[in-house]
Design an enzyme around this catalytic site. Structure first.
Site, PDB file in Angstrom:
ATOM      1  N   GLU A 195       0.889  -1.219   0.080  1.00  0.00           N
ATOM      2  CA  GLU A 195       0.006   0.061   0.041  1.00  0.00           C
ATOM      3  C   GLU A 195       0.724   1.357   0.281  1.00  0.00           C
ATOM      4  O   GLU A 195       0.535   2.232  -0.641  1.00  0.00           O
ATOM      5  CB  GLU A 195      -0.888  -0.061   1.379  1.00  0.00           C
ATOM      6  CG  GLU A 195      -1.893   1.227   1.314  1.00  0.00           C
ATOM      7  CD  GLU A 195      -1.653   1.592   2.898  1.00  0.00           C
ATOM      8  OE1 GLU A 195      -1.425   2.818   3.358  1.00  0.00           O
ATOM      9  OE2 GLU A 195      -2.165   0.863   3.733  1.00  0.00           O
ATOM     10  N   GLU A 197      10.107   2.206   2.184  1.00  0.00           N
ATOM     11  CA  GLU A 197       8.657   2.141   2.650  1.00  0.00           C
ATOM     12  C   GLU A 197       8.480   0.854   3.709  1.00  0.00           C
ATOM     13  O   GLU A 197       7.804   0.845   4.644  1.00  0.00           O
ATOM     14  CB  GLU A 197       7.700   2.070   1.816  1.00  0.00           C
ATOM     15  CG  GLU A 197       7.670   3.291   0.820  1.00  0.00           C
ATOM     16  CD  GLU A 197       7.184   4.513   1.515  1.00  0.00           C
ATOM     17  OE1 GLU A 197       6.237   4.488   2.509  1.00  0.00           O
ATOM     18  OE2 GLU A 197       7.739   5.742   1.466  1.00  0.00           O
TER      19      GLU A 197
END
Length: 988
Positions: free
Chosen positions: A101, A174
Site C-alpha cells: 500500500e 517504505e
C-alpha cells in the site's frame, strides 16, 4: 496507513422507520434513465436500485473483459468520491499488503516522480486522500468537489495501483532495510529501518491493539486472519522485494478489484476514464484470493498474551484484561448481521445494558475490554465482551458474570423502550447529512462486498428495519433465541486474557536484536558493502529535489474567488440571551448548541471542568436517575454532549474565550422533549451517587491512558504550545498530559467525595444564563417552533442574584458583527463574546520530556506566530513546509528557494482546507463559536490569493528565525541519555 478498520456501522444507529417521499434530483434522475443490460465503455449495467431513504440511486455494473466489479451511487452531493478496493489475503505477518500500500504510492509508469500521492496534496483541492490496509482488503479512496480535480486524482490513483514502479529503493524506504545508524559512516552499526517497520513498532506499544490483534488471530486461526496484515515488526524483515512484486501481480488486478464512485458527477465519464487508462490493458484472471469459511470448533478455547505495563494505570496491581469472544455467521448474511449488530448494542451500550450493569458496575475493572461488541470486519463476524483493569484473581469471577448475564438475558429479554430507542437511531442516522457521506458508504460496504455480499442490499437499511420489526412482532422471543443460539450454545468461543510483563519492551528489543544479529551474520562482505552503497543511494535520493511536472494539477484560477454567504438571524430569547438561527436543509433534524463561558469559575476548579463535562449527562437529573436519563436521551435525541472549549481570539494571540459547549440533535417531533431534558440537566443535575461517579471516573481515566499510543503526537503538540500563549496553557490543562495525570490521581483516590463536591460548585458558575449564547440549525419550517422551545428553555434557567465577577480581571467584550446590508450593519441584537486577556503573560521556551515505556518517540514542536486576522497569517510558511525536518523547512523558507509553482501549490493545499465542505448542521458555527463572519473569511481568502514570494521570505525571517520566535518542544517516549544530560529539558 494500517488499520483494523473497526468502522461505525450505519446499521448500528436505528430508529422508528417510516417510508419517505422521494426527493428528486438531477443526479438520481440521470441514474434512473439507465437500463439493465446497457453497455457503457466496456461495462454492463446489472442492477439499478433507488434507495429513497438515503436519497440515492445505486447502479451495479461489471467490466466485461476483466470481471471487475463496480458500484456507482448517484446522489445530489458535490463532494464526489472514488475508491478502488482489492481483496488482499496474506498468509504471513511480513506486512506485505501494508508495505505494498505504501510502495505503490511512490511512483508509477505515467507519474514516475517519487511520492506522487503526497505531491498531489499540493496540486489538488481534495477533501480526502488516503489509503488503508485492513485484515483482508486494501482500499484507496479520495474525494473532491471539483470535476477537473476528480479526473486528475483518478488518473494518479489508477496508475499508482495498476502500474506502480515498485522500485527496490522504494521498498527499502517504505518497508524495511538494513542500514548503518549513520548512513554516511560505514563504521556505525547496522540497524533495522523503514517506515512500515517503525509504524508497526509504534502500533504494538498500544495494549488495546495487542489484545484486539491476538483476539482475531486466535478466534479465526485457519487462514488470513491468523496473521498480522499490517506486519509484525519481528516478521517484516523476512519480506523480500521479489515477494512484494509477486503479491502485487496476483492481488492488484482488475479481476480482484471493486470500484466505487459516489456523488453528482456523470457515471459515463468515470467509466470511460477507468476503462481507457487501466482496465483495457488487462485480461480476466482467477485471483484465488477468497477467504474460506472458518472451521467451527467443538469445544471452547483459551489463550493468554502479555503486553507492556501501563504507566497511567489507576492501580498497578489491576492491569489484567479478560474477554470472551463468540464467532458469529458470515457477514454476507445481511439481515442476520443487522440483527446481531442491534443485539450487540442492546447488550453493551449504555448504563441500561445487561453487561454494563453486570461488569462495569461490579467495580472489578475500569472499562470494557478492547473490541467489545459486534465486529463485522472479517468474513465471519464476532462478538466480544469482557473487562480491563482487573486483578488476576478476578478472571474466573468475570467469566462467571458473563455466563450468568447471558442466562439472565435469555430468561428476561429486553425492555421494549430500549429496543425502540435503538430502532429510533436509524432515522437520525439516515437524515443527518455528513460532509463525508460518500466515504462513510465506501467503508460501510467494504467488508461485506469484499466477500461477495450484496452492497445494495446492505444500503437498504429501511428494508432491514421493517423485516426486524416483523420478526419481533411474530416472535416476542426473537432476540432471546439469538442470544441462546450464538452465545449460550456456541462452542466456537475464545477466552483471551492479557496481563503486563514488566520486561515486555526489553524482551521485544531483545528479540529484535536477535533477528538483527541473524540477518547481519548471514551477510558476506560484498553484501555489507552493497548495503552501505544502497544506504547512500537512498539518502541521496531522499535529499534530491523532485521534478513533479509530470503530475496533473489545478491552478489557483480554478478556485472560486468568493465564498458562498450563509444567511443567519440573531434574536434575543427571554429578552437578553442571543440566539443564532440558521435555516438549512437538515431533513427534519434540529441541531441545538449553547455556549457558556467560564470567566467567573475559581482557578482551582478549572482542571476539573473536563470531568464535569464528561459526567454531566450521565449522573441523572430532575426525576430521572442515571439509567432513566440515559434511556430518555436514547429515546428522544440523537445524542447530547458537553465539552470544554478554549477559543483563541482572531486578532490577539494573548486573548481567548474559555467555556463549555452543549450540543444535541433530534428529530423535529422530539424537539420539545430534548429541550426539556436540557432544562432538567441545567436546573437539577444529580451529583450524589458516589458509586456511579467512581465508575465514570475509572472509565474516563482508562480511556485517557489507552489513548496515549494512538494520540501521542497530539499530546506532544499540545504540551509544546503550552508556554507560547495563555490559551495554550489552558488547552494543556483541559486536553493535555496534565489532564491524563490528574484523572489518574482522581481514579486512585480511596475517598472520592472531595472531587464529587466540586461538581455543584462548578454548576453554579456554568449552568445558568448569565454568560450564554445559543444557536439552532433547522429547516425554515421548524424555526418558529424552535424559537418557542429555546425561549422556554432560557426562561427555565436561573440567573445569579448578583452579578458574579470574572476571576480574571481583564475581560474584553467583542461583538460578532451581523451581516452588513448595503454596507451598513444589519439591525437586530448583537452576539457578544467575553474574552480573557492577561497583560502580564510572557511567552517562554520550554522543553518537556515525558518518560514512557514505549520503544518509539512522539515529538511536538510549537512556534508562536500571529492570529487569524493578522495580514501575515495568510503567509504562514507552515503551509509550504516539505516533508523535511522542521529546521530544514525553516531554512528553506528563509532562503526563498521556492518557485512560483511552489507558492501556487501551497495555496492549493491551504484552499483545500479552507474550502472543505460544511454540513447543514454546522453552517454558521464559525460565527457562533469563533466570531468569524463571512466578511472576515472573505478578507482572509483575498489575502491568501495575494501572497507573494517576498512576503513569505519576510514572515519566515520574522517568525521562524532562531532567537526571533518563541518555541516549545515536547517528547513522549523512552528514557533518553542525551536529554538527561541537557539541563534545558524538564523531565516528567
Amino acid at each position: 496507513m494500517w488499520s483494523r478498520w473497526k468502522l461505525l456501522s450505519m446499521g448500528r444507529r436505528f430508529v422508528n422507520y417510516k417510508p419517505w417521499r422521494w426527493r428528486s434530483n438531477a443526479a438520481c434522475d440521470k441514474a434512473l434513465e439507465y437500463k439493465v443490460g446497457d453497455k457503457i465503455h466496456g461495462f454492463t449495467i446489472n442492477q439499478i436500485t433507488p434507495i429513497p431513504d438515503l436519497f440515492l440511486v445505486a447502479v451495479k455494473l461489471g467490466h466485461d473483459s476483466t470481471g471487475a466489479k463496480y458500484l456507482h451511487v448517484a446522489r445530489e452531493d458535490a463532494n464526489n468520491l472514488f475508491s478502488v478496493q482489492f481483496r488482499t489475503t496474506p498468509m504471513d505477518s511480513t506486512g506485505v499488503p501494508h508495505i505494498l500500500e505504501h510502495t505503490v504510492l511512490c511512483g508509477s509508469q505515467k507519474y514516475p516522480c517519487r511520492d506522487p500521492f503526497f505531491k498531489m496534496l499540493n496540486r489538488s483541492l481534495a477533501t480526502f486522500m488516503n489509503a488503508f490496509t485492513a485484515s483482508d482488503y486494501t482500499l484507496y479512496p479520495f474525494s473532491t468537489q471539483n470535476s477537473k480535480d476528480f479526473q486528475n486524482l483518478l488518473s494518479v490513483y489508477l496508475d499508482a495501483v495498476f502500474f506502480p514502479c515498485l522500485r527496490e529503493l522504494d521498498f527499502w524506504q517504505e518497508g524495511w532495510r538494513l542500514e548503518h545508524e549513520n548512513p554516511s559512516n560505514p563504521e556505525t552499526r547496522l540497524v533495522f529501518k523503514g517506515i512500515v517497520f517503525n509504524e508497526m513498532k509504534g502500533a504494538f506499544t498500544d495494549n488495546e491493539r495487542i489484545f484486539s490483534q491476538s483476539l482475531q488471530n486466535q478466534l479465526l486461526p485457519d487462514h488470513t486472519y491468523s496473521v498480522v496484515s499490517g506486519g509484525n515488526p519481528l516478521s517484516i524483515p523476512d519480506l523480500s522485494w521479489e515477494q512484494l512484486k509477486q503479491f502485487h501481480a496476483t492481488h492488484y488486478h482488475p479481476s480482484n478489484a471493486r470500484f466505487f464512485t459516489y456523488g453528482n458527477l456523470p457515471l459515463e465519464q468515470h467509466l470511460r476514464q477507468i476503462h481507457e487508462e487501466a482496465l483495457n490493458k488487462f485480461q480476466r484472471i482467477e485471483p484465488n484470493t477468497a477467504v474460506p469459511a472458518q472451521k467451527l470448533w467443538d469445544t471452547p478455547r483459551e489463550y493468554h498474551v502479555t503486553c507492556g505495563p501501563d504507566k497511567f494505570a489507576t492501580d498497578p496491581t489491576k492491569q489484567t484484561t479478560i474477554g470472551i469472544s463468540f464467532l458469529l455467521p458470515d457477514i454476507t448474511d445481511i439481515f442476520e448481521s443487522f440483527t446481531l449488530n442491534l443485539l450487540s448494542s442492546l447488550l453493551i451500550d449504555g448504563p441500561n445494558s445487561p453487561f454494563y450493569k453486570a461488569l462495569i458496575e461490579s467495580g472489578l475493572g475500569t472499562d470494557f475490554s478492547p473490541d467489545v461488541g459486534y465486529n463485522g470486519c472479517t468474513r465471519e463476524a464476532f462478538f466480544s465482551v469482557g473487562l480491563q483493569g482487573i486483578a488476576d484473581q478476578h478472571i474466573e469471577t468475570v467469566k462467571q458474570i458473563i455466563t450468568k448475564t447471558i442466562d439472565e438475558v435469555i430468561e428476561k429479554g429486553f425492555e421494549d423502550d430500549r429496543v425502540e430507542a435503538l430502532l429510533q437511531k436509524i432515522e437520525i442516522q439516515m437524515k443527518h447529512q455528513s460532509t463525508s457521506f460518500g466515504l462513510a458508504l465506501s467503508s460501510y460496504i467494504a467488508s461485506c462486498w469484499n466477500h461477495e455480499g450484496d452492497p445494495i442490499e446492505l444500503l437498504n437499511i429501511g428494508n432491514q428495519v421493517t423485516r426486524f420489526r416483523k420478526c419481533l412482532k411474530e416472535n416476542p422471543n426473537f432476540l432471546q433465541e439469538k442470544v441462546k443460539q450464538y452465545f449460550k450454545n456456541n462452542p466456537h468461543r475464545l477466552t483471551l486474557s492479557m496481563n503486563p510483563d514488566e520486561k515486555y519492551y526489553d524482551k521485544q528489543a531483545q528479540m529484535e536484536m536477535e533477528k538483527l544479529k541473524q540477518k547481519i551474520d548471514s551477510l558476506s562482505m560484498k553484501e555489507k558493502l552493497h548495503i552501505y552503497e544502497k544506504g547512500l543511494e537512498l539518502q541521496n535520493l531522499q535529499s534530491e529535489p523532485q521534478d513533479a511536472t509530470c503530475l496533473p494539477a489545478l491552478k489557483v484560477s480554478d478556485i472560486e474567488p468568493t465564498i458562498p454567504s450563509t444567511e443567519m438571524d440573531t434574536a434575543l430569547a427571554a429578552g437578553e440571551i442571543p440566539v443564532q438561527y440558521c435555516a438549512q436543509p437538515t431533513n427534519g433534524v434540529v441541531y441545538f448548541r449553547a455556549f457558556s463561558n467560564l470567566n467567573t469559575l475559581p482557578e482551582e476548579l478549572r482542571p476539573y471542568v473536563p470531568l464535569f463535562c464528561s459526567v454531566l449527562t450521565k449522573m441523572g437529573c430532575g426525576v430521572y436517575n442515571y439509567r432513566e436519563l440515559a434511556q430518555q436521551i436514547e429515546l428522544r435525541t440523537g445524542g447530547m454532549s458537553v465539552s470544554p472549549h478554549v477559543i483563541p481570539d482572531d486578532s490577539d494571540l494573548d486573548m481567548y474565550e474559555q467555556g463549555v459547549l452543549f450540543s444535541s440533535l433530534c428529530l423535529d417531533r422530539n424537539l420539545s422533549d430534548m429541550m426539556h431534558l436540557w432544562s432538567e440537566i441545567f436546573n437539577n443535575p444529580h451529583f450524589e451517587d458516589e458509586e456511579h461517579f467512581k465508575v465514570l471516573v475509572k472509565m474516563s481515566a482508562q480511556e485517557l491512558s489507552n489513548g496515549i499510543p494512538n494520540s501521542g503526537h497530539l499530546y506532544a503538540s499540545v504540551r509544546a504550545s503550552r508556554t507560547l500563549t495563555p490559551a495554550g496553557d489552558l488547552l494543556e490543562t483541559f486536553n493535555g498530559m496534565d489532564q491524563v495525570r490528574l484523572m489518574k490521581r482522581v481514579a486512585e483516590m480511596s475517598d472520592i467525595k472531595p472531587i464529587l463536591r466540586k461538581l455543584p460548585r462548578i454548576k453554579k458558575h456554568l449552568l445558568n444564563s448569565d454568560n450564554m449564547r445559543c444557536s439552532v440549525n433547522a429547516t425554515p419550517q421548524q424555526m418558529s417552533q424552535a424559537e418557542k422551545e429555546v425561549e422556554n428553555f432560557i426562561k427555565s434557567l436561573g440567573r445569579s442574584k448578583k452579578e458574579r465577577k470574572s476571576v480574571r480581571p481583564h475581560v474584553i467584550e467583542k461583538s460578532v458583527d451581523s451581516k452588513p446590508i448595503d454596507g451598513n450593519l444589519a439591525n437586530g441584537p448583537q452576539m457578544t463574546r467575553k474574552l480573557i486577556t492577561d497583560p502580564t503573560f510572557k511567552p517562554c521556551q520550554m522543553k518537556t520530556h515525558f518518560v514512557l515505556p514505549f520503544p518509539v518517540n512522539y515529538v511536538g514542536e510549537g512556534v508562536r506566530t500571529v492570529p487569524y486576522t493578522h495580514p501575515d497569517y495568510a503567509k504562514d510558511p507552515n503551509s509550504i513546509q516539505t516533508l523535511q525536518s522542521f529546521e530544514k523547512a525553516v531554512n528553506w523558507a528563509k532562503s526563498g528557494k521556492f518557485t512560483e509553482t511552489d507558492i501556487e501549490e501551497a495555496k492549493l493545499s491551504v484552499f483545500s482546507v479552507v474550502d472543505a465542505p460544511v454540513a447543514p448542521s454546522d453552517k454558521g458555527i464559525d460565527r457562533f463559536l469563533y466570531g468569524l463572519s463571512d466578511e472576515m473569511k472573505q478578507a482572509h481568502r483575498e489575502q491568501l490569493f495575494g501572497v507573494s514570494q517576498e512576503q513569505l521570505i519576510n514572515v519566515s525571517n520574522k517568525y521562524l528565525r532562531t532567537g526571533q520566535s518563541t518555541r516549545g518542544l515536547a517528547i513522549l517516549g523512552p528514557d533518553n541519555m542525551n536529554i538527561n544530560k541537557d539541563p534545558s529539558w524538564v523531565i516528567r
